[in-house]
Each structure stands twice: as C-alpha cells, then as structure tokens.
Design a protein around this motif. Structure first.
Motif, PDB file in Angstrom:
ATOM      1  N   VAL A   1      -8.131  -4.614  -0.535  1.00 28.55           N
ATOM      2  CA  VAL A   1      -9.586  -4.484  -0.424  1.00 28.55           C
ATOM      3  C   VAL A   1     -10.314  -4.957  -1.679  1.00 28.55           C
ATOM      4  O   VAL A   1     -11.500  -4.835  -1.803  1.00 28.55           O
ATOM      5  CB  VAL A   1      -9.997  -3.025  -0.119  1.00 28.55           C
ATOM      6  CG1 VAL A   1      -9.531  -2.641   1.255  1.00 28.55           C
ATOM      7  CG2 VAL A   1      -9.410  -2.100  -1.147  1.00 28.55           C
TER       8      VAL A   1
ATOM      9  N   TYR B   1       9.791   1.505   2.127  1.00 28.04           N
ATOM     10  CA  TYR B   1      10.966   0.837   1.582  1.00 28.04           C
ATOM     11  C   TYR B   1      10.968  -0.644   1.931  1.00 28.04           C
ATOM     12  O   TYR B   1      10.765  -1.036   3.066  1.00 28.04           O
ATOM     13  CB  TYR B   1      12.228   1.495   2.145  1.00 28.04           C
ATOM     14  CG  TYR B   1      13.498   0.817   1.704  1.00 28.04           C
ATOM     15  CD1 TYR B   1      14.248   0.049   2.580  1.00 28.04           C
ATOM     16  CD2 TYR B   1      13.951   0.938   0.385  1.00 28.04           C
ATOM     17  CE1 TYR B   1      15.406  -0.560   2.176  1.00 28.04           C
ATOM     18  CE2 TYR B   1      15.112   0.319  -0.020  1.00 28.04           C
ATOM     19  CZ  TYR B   1      15.833  -0.430   0.872  1.00 28.04           C
ATOM     20  OH  TYR B   1      16.982  -1.045   0.468  1.00 28.04           O
TER      21      TYR B   1
ATOM     22  N   PRO C   1       4.117  10.266  -8.256  1.00 23.52           N
ATOM     23  CA  PRO C   1       3.558   9.000  -7.770  1.00 23.52           C
ATOM     24  C   PRO C   1       3.533   8.960  -6.244  1.00 23.52           C
ATOM     25  O   PRO C   1       4.265   9.709  -5.592  1.00 23.52           O
ATOM     26  CB  PRO C   1       4.528   7.951  -8.323  1.00 23.52           C
ATOM     27  CG  PRO C   1       5.785   8.691  -8.572  1.00 23.52           C
ATOM     28  CD  PRO C   1       5.425  10.093  -8.896  1.00 23.52           C
ATOM     29  N   PRO C   2       2.715   8.107  -5.655  1.00 18.36           N
ATOM     30  CA  PRO C   2       2.686   7.998  -4.196  1.00 18.36           C
ATOM     31  C   PRO C   2       3.984   7.377  -3.671  1.00 18.36           C
ATOM     32  O   PRO C   2       4.710   6.725  -4.420  1.00 18.36           O
ATOM     33  CB  PRO C   2       1.505   7.073  -3.917  1.00 18.36           C
ATOM     34  CG  PRO C   2       1.265   6.345  -5.181  1.00 18.36           C
ATOM     35  CD  PRO C   2       1.754   7.202  -6.304  1.00 18.36           C
ATOM     36  N   ILE C   3       4.242   7.594  -2.404  1.00 19.06           N
ATOM     37  CA  ILE C   3       5.464   7.062  -1.786  1.00 19.06           C
ATOM     38  C   ILE C   3       5.134   5.735  -1.137  1.00 19.06           C
ATOM     39  O   ILE C   3       4.155   5.614  -0.399  1.00 19.06           O
ATOM     40  CB  ILE C   3       6.006   8.041  -0.724  1.00 19.06           C
ATOM     41  CG1 ILE C   3       6.332   9.374  -1.395  1.00 19.06           C
ATOM     42  CG2 ILE C   3       7.240   7.471  -0.040  1.00 19.06           C
ATOM     43  CD1 ILE C   3       6.854  10.411  -0.444  1.00 19.06           C
ATOM     44  N   PHE C   4       5.967   4.737  -1.412  1.00 19.11           N
ATOM     45  CA  PHE C   4       5.796   3.413  -0.821  1.00 19.11           C
ATOM     46  C   PHE C   4       6.872   3.188   0.226  1.00 19.11           C
ATOM     47  O   PHE C   4       7.987   3.658   0.103  1.00 19.11           O
ATOM     48  CB  PHE C   4       5.894   2.333  -1.911  1.00 19.11           C
ATOM     49  CG  PHE C   4       4.765   2.400  -2.894  1.00 19.11           C
ATOM     50  CD1 PHE C   4       4.866   3.185  -4.038  1.00 19.11           C
ATOM     51  CD2 PHE C   4       3.591   1.702  -2.666  1.00 19.11           C
ATOM     52  CE1 PHE C   4       3.818   3.276  -4.943  1.00 19.11           C
ATOM     53  CE2 PHE C   4       2.539   1.783  -3.575  1.00 19.11           C
ATOM     54  CZ  PHE C   4       2.649   2.571  -4.697  1.00 19.11           C
TER      55      PHE C   4
ATOM     56  N   SER D   1       8.935  -5.946  -4.895  1.00 17.85           N
ATOM     57  CA  SER D   1       7.806  -6.302  -5.754  1.00 17.85           C
ATOM     58  C   SER D   1       6.501  -5.751  -5.240  1.00 17.85           C
ATOM     59  O   SER D   1       5.475  -5.888  -5.859  1.00 17.85           O
ATOM     60  CB  SER D   1       7.714  -7.817  -5.864  1.00 17.85           C
ATOM     61  OG  SER D   1       7.603  -8.349  -4.554  1.00 17.85           O
ATOM     62  N   GLY D   2       6.541  -5.106  -4.084  1.00 15.83           N
ATOM     63  CA  GLY D   2       5.331  -4.433  -3.619  1.00 15.83           C
ATOM     64  C   GLY D   2       4.206  -5.365  -3.249  1.00 15.83           C
ATOM     65  O   GLY D   2       3.052  -5.082  -3.520  1.00 15.83           O
ATOM     66  N   ASP D   3       4.520  -6.477  -2.618  1.00  9.63           N
ATOM     67  CA  ASP D   3       3.426  -7.345  -2.164  1.00  9.63           C
ATOM     68  C   ASP D   3       2.644  -6.653  -1.076  1.00  9.63           C
ATOM     69  O   ASP D   3       3.210  -6.154  -0.120  1.00  9.63           O
ATOM     70  CB  ASP D   3       3.990  -8.650  -1.580  1.00  9.63           C
ATOM     71  CG  ASP D   3       4.634  -9.493  -2.666  1.00  9.63           C
ATOM     72  OD1 ASP D   3       5.634 -10.147  -2.382  1.00  9.63           O
ATOM     73  OD2 ASP D   3       4.127  -9.448  -3.790  1.00  9.63           O
ATOM     74  N   THR D   4       1.354  -6.633  -1.208  1.00 10.07           N
ATOM     75  CA  THR D   4       0.550  -6.010  -0.156  1.00 10.07           C
ATOM     76  C   THR D   4       0.287  -7.027   0.927  1.00 10.07           C
ATOM     77  O   THR D   4       0.246  -8.217   0.692  1.00 10.07           O
ATOM     78  CB  THR D   4      -0.804  -5.540  -0.675  1.00 10.07           C
ATOM     79  OG1 THR D   4      -1.429  -6.641  -1.324  1.00 10.07           O
ATOM     80  CG2 THR D   4      -0.649  -4.421  -1.669  1.00 10.07           C
TER      81      THR D   4
ATOM     82  N   MET E   1       0.837  -1.189   0.000  1.00 10.09           N
ATOM     83  CA  MET E   1       0.000   0.000   0.000  1.00 10.09           C
ATOM     84  C   MET E   1       0.872   1.240   0.000  1.00 10.09           C
ATOM     85  O   MET E   1       1.972   1.244   0.549  1.00 10.09           O
ATOM     86  CB  MET E   1      -0.875   0.060   1.263  1.00 10.09           C
ATOM     87  CG  MET E   1      -2.125  -0.757   1.180  1.00 10.09           C
ATOM     88  SD  MET E   1      -3.325  -0.024   0.062  1.00 10.09           S
ATOM     89  CE  MET E   1      -4.116   1.153   1.121  1.00 10.09           C
TER      90      MET E   1
END
Lengths: 206, 803
Positions: free
Chosen positions: A35, A20, A15-18, A26-29, A1
């Motif tokens: 949701v 680290y 872009p939004p900040i993720f 890979s940005g697994d939520t 997220m």
C-alpha cells in the motif's frame, strides 16, 4: 505481508507471523498487498557520519510542523466513488458466503475421492487402514468447520496437484500448510506427505 | 575514496572477504604502528548461486607442507604443463587430465572471476545429517504444547533422509526408541548422574565404540548411498548379503567379526521412515510428572541429558555431521551442569554475583559443558540451544556448546512466541537452489604467503591444533593453529581471522609486490556430498614509511570496527570491563594520532580522511553497547549478544555495533538520519534496526494523529501510507533474519521508546536541554557522555603533545 500478529500474551514485543515461503525467505510482498505510494522498498543500509567540525546541525528538513490539534495533510477524493463502494462490497460478501456453503461439501468430496484413490493405488495394504483413520480426522474437522478457508484452499490445491502428478507443487504447498497451521494439521499431514512421496517414487520408476 | 569503496564491495561480493587494510604494510613494525590489526572477516559459505558445479577434485601443490590449491593467481606454463604455487613457489606438473589446457582453454579454477570456487568431491560419500532432539518437559502445559507443535512442524522441514532421534528430560532422562510397533519404548537414566559414552553405549545396548560394526570405522565405500535408504532385505553396498542394513549406516546387523550387534538406529532413524510414529510420539509427550513442592523449582537434568545425547552420537555416528538440538524451558537444577539449586529463594547468578565471586555453581557447570562441547567437536557434532523462558536458563555456563561447535544459540521468552517458532523454521531455510543453507563438519584452513602468519580466529569454531609453518607465536582469539573446525556452518557464518606481517623492518617489498591468502573449507553439504570451497586473494604490499597514503586509502573502517568489536568482546570475557574500555579508547586515540591531520595542541585543527570518518562513531557506540556495558543485562543476555556478534557477517555485525536509523515523514522519501536524539522529531516516524530488535517509533504528532484514527479516513490515505511505509521496509528483515528480531511499535512517551532512547547519541539530555537551543529533538534522561563530548575529548587527546 504479516499473516498473524505475534503472541503478546506469552512474549513481549513478539514479531508478527509471516506465511512460510520455502527457498526464498526474502519476504516479497504481492503487488496488491503493497500500500505504499512507491512500490520500491527502501534498503536499510546507510549511515550518516557525525560532523567532526562542530555540533549537530538542525535537521535539514526543518518542518513547519502543524501545531498539535491540526490534522495531517490530506488528499481529496471524488465524492461519488466513495459513496458507491460500501454497497457493492456488501452484496458481494453475502453472495460469496452462500456459494461457499454450497461448495464446501463438494470440495471435500473431491479431495477425499482423490486421496482415497491415491491410497488404494500407491500405499501398501497394511498401512491403508491406519492412513484412512488419520484422514478421517481431516474429514471430520472439515465438516465441523474447524479448518479455515486458507487450509481448505491449500488442501484443494494439494489434491489437484496430486491428480495432475505435480509432486513438487503438492509438496511445497503441503510443507507450507504444515508450517503455517501445525496444530490444525498434525494428526493427518504426514499421511499426505507419505502419499506424495510414495506416488513420486513409484511413478518415477525408482 | 569512491574507487576503493567499490573495490572493497566487489571483493566482498565475489569472495565474501573484508579486510581491515586492503594495502598491506610490508614490515612487522609498520603493521603494529597502524594500530588496527591486519585481519579479515571471511564468510566461507557465502551464497553464490553463480558458482559453476565443479565435480573433479582440486589440484594441490605437491610440496608436503604446502598443499595449496591451484588458483587464478598461480603462474602457468601452458607449454610445459606446469604451474607455480603462489605460496611456496614450487613448480608443479599438471595431472594427466589437464593435458589439453592452453591459454585459450583454461579450466574454471584459473579464471580470475573464480577466485572463489567450489569443488564437489564425488568419490567421498558421507551420511545424511543427523538431528537429535533433546526436549525439556519441565515446562507448563501451554509451553509444552507449542513446543511439541514446533517439533512436529520440523518433521516436514527436515531432509527426508536425515536421521532423527528424541531424548526427553525432566528429573529423569529418557532416550526414546523409534519405529517400534505397538508399545512405545524408552530407556530411562537418572538425571543426577553423568554418563560416559561407554556407559551410554552399554545401557542402550549399542555396538562397541570403535570396534567391529559399532562405530564409524567403516570406510566410506561401505556406507549406504545417501538417499537410498536400506530397505529391509537390501543391504547397502559392501555389506555382507543377508544383513539388514537399516538406513545404509555403518552398522549392520552383523559386524565383520560375525558377532551380532544391535543396530543403534533404534534411536536414530530416517525421518521418512518414522515421521508418523514420531508425530504421534511427540503429540503424546507429557509434562515431567514429578511433583514440585511449594517454594521449589522443578528438577531439570539438562546437563545429564546433553551428556547422554553427546554420548549416543559419539558411539553411533562419530565423524559425521550431526546436530544435537536442546530445547530448554528453564535452568538446569540438578545433576552435572546444574546452574542453580531447586530453592526458589536462591535466584540464578547475575553479573554482580559473578563479579563478587558469588556464583557457586558457575565454574563447575562451565567445566561440564566445555567438556561436552569438546567431545562433540572431536566428532564433528554441533550443539544447538533453543532456550525459551522468562528467566535465565544458564546460557552463560552452556555457551561453549554453541560457541565452539558452531551450533545455534536462540534466546526467547516462550516456545509459544512467534519469535521462537519462526526462528526455528529458519534453521531449515533453503537457498535459491532449494538446498539447505546449513552445512556440517567443516574444516577451514588458511594458507598465506611466507611474509604473513596467522595469529588466530574469533568465530564459532575450535582449534585443530595444526601448527603449520605459517602459525604465529602471537595468539589473537583461537590461535596456535592454521586450521579450525566448524561442526555447523551457515551461509552467514563469518569468522574473523587475524594476521601478522613477519617481514623485518627495512627489508625490501616481497617479490611480485603482492601477498596472498588462501582459505580452504572442506565441509559436508546437507545432501551428503563432501565439498571444498576455495577462496584465494591477493593484496598489494606497500612501504608504510614512504607510501603511507596508499595504505591509508585502503582502510576499511567498517571491517575495522567489527574486528575491534570482536576483539573487545573476546577480551571482555576474561578481563575486567573498565580495562577493556580503556584498551579500546587507547586504540582509538592512537589511530587518530596516526591518521588524523592536525596541528599539535590545537583540537580544532583536527581532521581525518573520509574513509576514517565513521570509525570514531563506531567506537563510541561500541563502548556503550550491550557487548561491553553489561549493566541492565543478565549474564545470559550478554552471552547471547556476544555469541551473535562473533558469528554474523560484517553488515549484520555492524548493525549490532551501531544501529541503523531511518526517518519517514511527509516531506520526502525515507532517509538515513544520525543516530542521535536530534533525529527524534514530533512529525517523523523513525525505524531503528539494532539487529536484535526492529523499533518503529512514532513522533508525538504522528502518534496523536494515529490515535485520532486519521489513517482510517479515505481523504488521509497518504497518512495511512506513511504509517505503513516503515512496516513494509522492515518486512524484508523480519522475514529473513536469523534469529528473528523482536518487533517494537512504540511512540513518543511510550515505555518501549526506551529501546530507541538508549541507543541514540544523547546530544540533548536533561542537563543541557535548555542550553542546547531550539529544535534539538527529544532529550534523553542519561548521564552518559554524548558523542560531541566524546569527540572533543578524543580530538584533545589525539593532538596533545604530551599524550
């Protein structure tokens, strides 16, 4: 997220900040953050060929789209559940604020004790004064409420990891902290880095 | 076609290679008649977590002008302990350590699944990587503060044993000494002058270039072990006792000749030693103090600073992996490499200025940066440029720094943007093994069967001018060599390599029926190890006269599209725009004439095989892309887009050529839709990925529902989920892509919707919206030709007997 929105004051369409994530970007939520109705994400890798024979046919999903003014299709919820929810959450939030206030000083005490012990045991005497001075910035910021809950929690994890001699975890959390909150941590994060490195080196016998 | 698609995918997964043709025409004449060149996209350092760790040296063919590496395609005589080189057919004995091999006991390099394999050369030691920060201080306070934060953050991400240095510049250029106790020291250079390596060396008090103790002449055995920093009083191996060897570098306090040389590591120190000092130093950096008069620009000496940086590395650490990281907040306005003067009334050149020969600083500036790039390449040093400003910074003039060295080119609006911050974080990204994805100082060599020659490469590299026997006279891209240097390499870096079939027409199919290609990439791993990645592939030859269907079936339209895109962009750098478009169109028409099925002069009869069906569409979108249509882009933007096209792997490059479009609605799962205006419907959300942007577009009805706040009501949870679905799907891209794309959330009638409207095929425009009929989607206000019209013309020309 996404962690924070982008900086729309200085850059357009930022872009939004993720948060680290070392190693696997890979940005697994986390499951609870997802949701969507299906837990699977759609891999975005397919294309449709242009039909050579003629013009483009109307979209296959010809929708009887509701005329403008009508709401979207809705789902029905059991009425009792929704009525109770707000009250419960209010009680919990007030309780948690009280508990946090009480525990803040305790957490800080614990962290500073651990860091102090580490400094004394593993850092050269001539550097201890400088390191202590920098750590004072940390303690002052904490007491003044300048460090948010996420930072405080991560610092707790780091100090606990140091106590358990889990240097990999301590360093991973430290790097993520340094990246996500650079401005807040700049004055003292390197002290913690040095402590972790020194402890690891000395305890592994090098 | 399903089988060939699977074959193509398997090969890409295993070897990181995609060929335009997977069955090769056996004669030169027939190869040229295929229109699309025989070429491939190869990713030398493709992430392969399943590769076995091979710690012995590769076995090479003993023929002097061959030296191909033992691979699964070689025939082996297990009894005689011999192997036959599949390139020159030399019989080679196995080295003594292979005495035990047999049919049942083969080393990994002979197993078919290890057509790609990696060797670690344990006897070769290299230095840890070096990072030299070159920081522009002619930026406003907020910019400088956020830039400083990012640089401080990078100290936590760098390898701890890496060397780091700092140069700041504005009107003057300052080289900072690191790790000095007490007062901070720096050496100041005039920003108006260019400095040779020798001058930098003298002024900084460094050792002699190439002489005793000063340069990189010390053989590897005398270098300190990476990871074992030279503690005071402990010299590295091979150093005379008593010499202080800071960070096991090739320089000690005394050179072999006995003369004392000041250790250059005053300016380049290990991160773990100077991280706190550097954090404080960065924190205390001030804006360039020189006052800027009204109507003038700040005097920014980028060219001079870069020159000093390249010179510093040249005389201290030649021939080892290093990155010069330039952070530019504006254009160079004084000194060598200036791209504009300091008068605000005179803007930086546009495409129009360049066409009219009205860019007076451009040629000289380009020459300056090309010379710097060339020097950096000679030493294996990469130059990254992180340019963040609302106006252009001169990327066009500086492009050779990144394009030839393989360094990153990042273009953003502000150092405070999350785009820059997160992109910069990803420079230090690690793979699944927790190793840095970046590699240094790589040499890629291509070996081929004698029926093939190498025409050149289009990618972020430089020629090594190795004129081996398989180098073709015809040059495509960077030609005239079979070896290229990549000073910096990532896991996605993908050069395009072009080949030529040299067999004469009518000559028989070569013995064995297959052609072979081997890619050998030596590189410096971020840990300091030297590694060699070897990929060996083979493809069948076929006689195009008697066996064309076989060749046709092996056509990879995606690879072909990206290869043509790179060729077109390469041409566009030197040729006129319309000429490139005409060339592209001619190639497409010839391809359709050759491979389409039709009756002469009957456009309606035209048909083409499924594995060619997307290709005309790719070409249509390529023609109207920012790579070839420079209108509405600045020269810097065009440079940036072409730079990315020329280095990314096939999947990413194809997204740049033809963006991906997915549709989300209540009526089914997300699905890909035509990149066409008819896909824009009121009750749909569209997600478009152009590589450089992620666009989430809400149709008119969806936008109205969102504005009304239905997503906040519990009984419209499904609508909330619908709104969230494209956001979630985009997340994987946003969290992993380098550089980070812009993120555009827009809706019907929104100004930002133009990013979608400019990309979709304008099948419905203001000219035909009433004739097209019914529910055709949103009209696009353009006079551009639509894909339908394009295809009709294409079919007409392809079937014409007079074309």
């Amino acid at each position: 997220m996404a962690f924070r929105p982008g900086n729309h004051d200085r850059a357009w369409n930022d872009p939004p900040i993720f948060s680290y994530q070392q190693g696997a970007l890979s940005g697994d939520t986390k499951p609870e953050e997802n949701v969507t109705s299906s837990s699977r994400k759609t891999p975005l890798n397919k294309r449709i060929a242009f039909p050579l024979s003629g013009g483009i046919s109307k979209p296959t999903m010809t929708v009887t789209s509701p005329p403008i003014g009508l709401p979207p299709p809705c789902i029905t919820l059991p009425i009792s559940a929704s009525a109770n929810l707000p009250e419960v959450s209010n009680d919990q939030s007030s309780k948690s604020t009280l508990e946090t206030r009480e525990q803040l000083d305790l957490s800080l005490q614990k962290i500073s004790n651990i860091l102090h012990d580490c400094l004394k045991s593993y850092i050269e005497a001539e550097k201890q004064e400088d390191f202590n001075k920098r750590l004072q910035h940390l303690y002052t910021s904490w007491k003044d409420g300048k460090l948010n809950a996420d930072i405080r929690q991560r610092l707790t994890i780091i100090s606990e990891s140091l106590e358990l001699k889990d240097f990999v975890k301590a360093e991973n959390v430290r790097v993520a902290l340094a990246v996500d909150y650079t401005a807040d941590c700049a004055s003292w994060i390197m002290v913690i880095k040095n402590i972790i490195t020194k402890m690891e080196t000395k305890l592994s016998g090098l | 076609m399903a089988t060939f698609q699977e074959y193509i995918q398997q090969n890409e997964d295993r070897d990181g290679v995609r060929f335009s043709w997977n069955v090769w025409p056996s004669s030169r004449l027939e190869a040229t008649r295929l229109v699309v060149n025989l070429a491939c996209l190869y990713t030398p350092l493709k992430e392969k977590p399943d590769l076995p760790a091979i710690t012995y040296d590769p076995v090479m063919c003993t023929r002097g002008n061959c030296k191909a590496i033992l691979n699964p395609l070689c025939q082996v005589d297990y009894r005689g302990k011999l192997w036959l080189c599949n390139f020159c057919f030399q019989r080679n004995p196995f080295p003594p350590q292979y005495a035990g091999i047999s049919e049942l006991n083969t080393p990994a390099e002979l197993h078919p699944q290890f057509s790609t394999i990696e060797y670690t050369l344990t006897r070769s030691q290299t230095l840890p990587p070096i990072f030299l920060l070159v920081v522009d201080t002619c930026v406003d306070e907020d910019e400088l503060m956020t830039l400083k934060e990012s640089l401080q953050m990078s100290l936590s991400l760098l390898p701890p044993n890496a060397l780091i240095g700092l140069i700041t510049f504005g009107k003057m250029v300052q080289v900072h000494e690191l790790g000095c106790d007490g007062i901070a020291k720096s050496y100041v250079f005039r920003g108006t002058k260019d400095f040779s390596a020798k001058q930098v060396q003298d002024m900084l008090g460094l050792g002699k270039v190439g002489g005793a103790g000063g340069g990189g002449n010390i053989p590897p055995g005398q270098m300190g072990q990476p990871g074992m920093p030279g503690m005071p009083g402990q010299p590295g191996p091979g150093m005379p006792p008593g010499s202080v060897g800071p960070m096991g570098g090739p320089m000690g306090a005394r050179g072999p000749g006995g003369q004392s040389v000041l250790p250059p590591s005053r300016f380049l120190q290990p991160v773990h030693k100077c991280d706190m000092y550097l954090t404080d130093l960065l924190g205390e950096l001030q804006r360039d103090p020189w006052p800027v008069p009204q109507g003038k620009r700040p005097l920014r000496s980028t060219g001079s600073a870069l020159s000093i940086a390249v010179g510093l590395l040249e005389c201290t650490f030649p021939n080892t992996g290093a990155r010069v990281m330039l952070f530019a907040g504006g254009a160079c306005s004084q000194g060598p490499g200036m791209v504009l003067n300091d008068d605000l009334k005179q803007p930086i050149r546009s495409h129009h200025d360049i066409d009219k020969d009205n860019a007076k600083f451009m040629k000289k500036a380009m020459k300056h940066y090309e010379a710097l790039a060339s020097r950096a390449c000679t030493n294996g040093h990469a130059i990254d440029i992180y340019a963040c400003a609302l106006d252009q910074t001169g990327l066009l003039e500086m492009k050779s720094c990144c394009n030839t060295t393989g360094g990153h080119l990042v273009m953003g609006d502000s150092f405070g943007s999350s785009l820059f911050k997160q992109t910069f974080q990803r420079v230090f990204a690690k793979d699944a093994r927790n190793e840095y994805k970046m590699a240094f100082n790589a040499l890629m060599e291509v070996k081929t069967s004698r029926e093939l020659k190498v025409c050149g490469t289009i990618g972020p590299c430089i020629s090594m001018n190795v004129k081996g026997p398989n180098v073709s006279e015809t040059e495509l891209g960077i030609g005239g060599t079979s070896q290229w240097k990549f000073c910096a390499l990532g896991t996605n870096t993908t050069p395009a390599v072009f080949f030529e079939v040299v067999n004469q027409h009518g000559a028989p199919i070569p013995q064995g029926g297959r052609g072979h290609i081997q890619f050998i990439t030596q590189y410096q791993h971020s840990s300091g190890q030297k590694r060699v990645r070897v990929t060996t592939i083979a493809r069948n030859w076929a006689d195009a006269v008697t066996n064309l269907p076989n060749i046709t079936a092996g056509f990879d339209q995606e690879a072909a599209a990206v290869l043509m895109a790179r060729l077109a962009a390469f041409r566009a750098d030197s040729d006129e725009g319309p000429d490139v478009l005409r060339w592209l169109d001619r190639m497409l028409i010839r391809l359709c004439q050759k491979f389409g099925g039709y009756s002469k002069d009957d456009p309606n009869s035209f048909n083409i095989a499924e594995n060619f069906s997307l290709y005309p569409q790719f070409m249509f979108h390529l023609r109207r892309s920012q790579f070839l249509q420079v209108f509405n882009n600045s020269p810097d933007e065009t440079t940036f887009y072409r730079h990315m096209l020329n280095r990314e792997d096939l999947t990413q490059a194809l997204i740049m050529v033809q963006p991906i479009l997915y549709s989300y609605s209540f009526h089914g799962p997300p699905e890909p839709v035509l990149l066409d205006s008819s896909s824009i419907q009121p009750d749909r959300i569209l997600l478009m990925d152009t590589f450089f942007q992620i666009v989430i577009y809400h149709g008119e009805t969806i936008a109205q529902w969102r504005a009304a706040g239905y997503q906040n009501l519990p009984e419209y949870e499904n609508f909330k989920q619908l709104l969230q679905a494209p956001v979630d799907d985009a997340q994987d891209i946003l969290t992993s892509r380098f550089p980070m794309p812009r993120y555009i959330d827009t809706e019907h009638g929104g100004s930002q919707a133009r990013f979608l409207l400019s990309k979709v095929n304008p099948s419905q425009t203001h000219n035909n919206m009433f004739t097209y009929g019914g529910d055709g989607g949103a009209p696009v206000l353009t006079d551009d030709v639509s894909l339908q019209v394009f295809m009709e013309h294409l079919k007409k020309l392809a079937v014409s007997s007079t074309a």
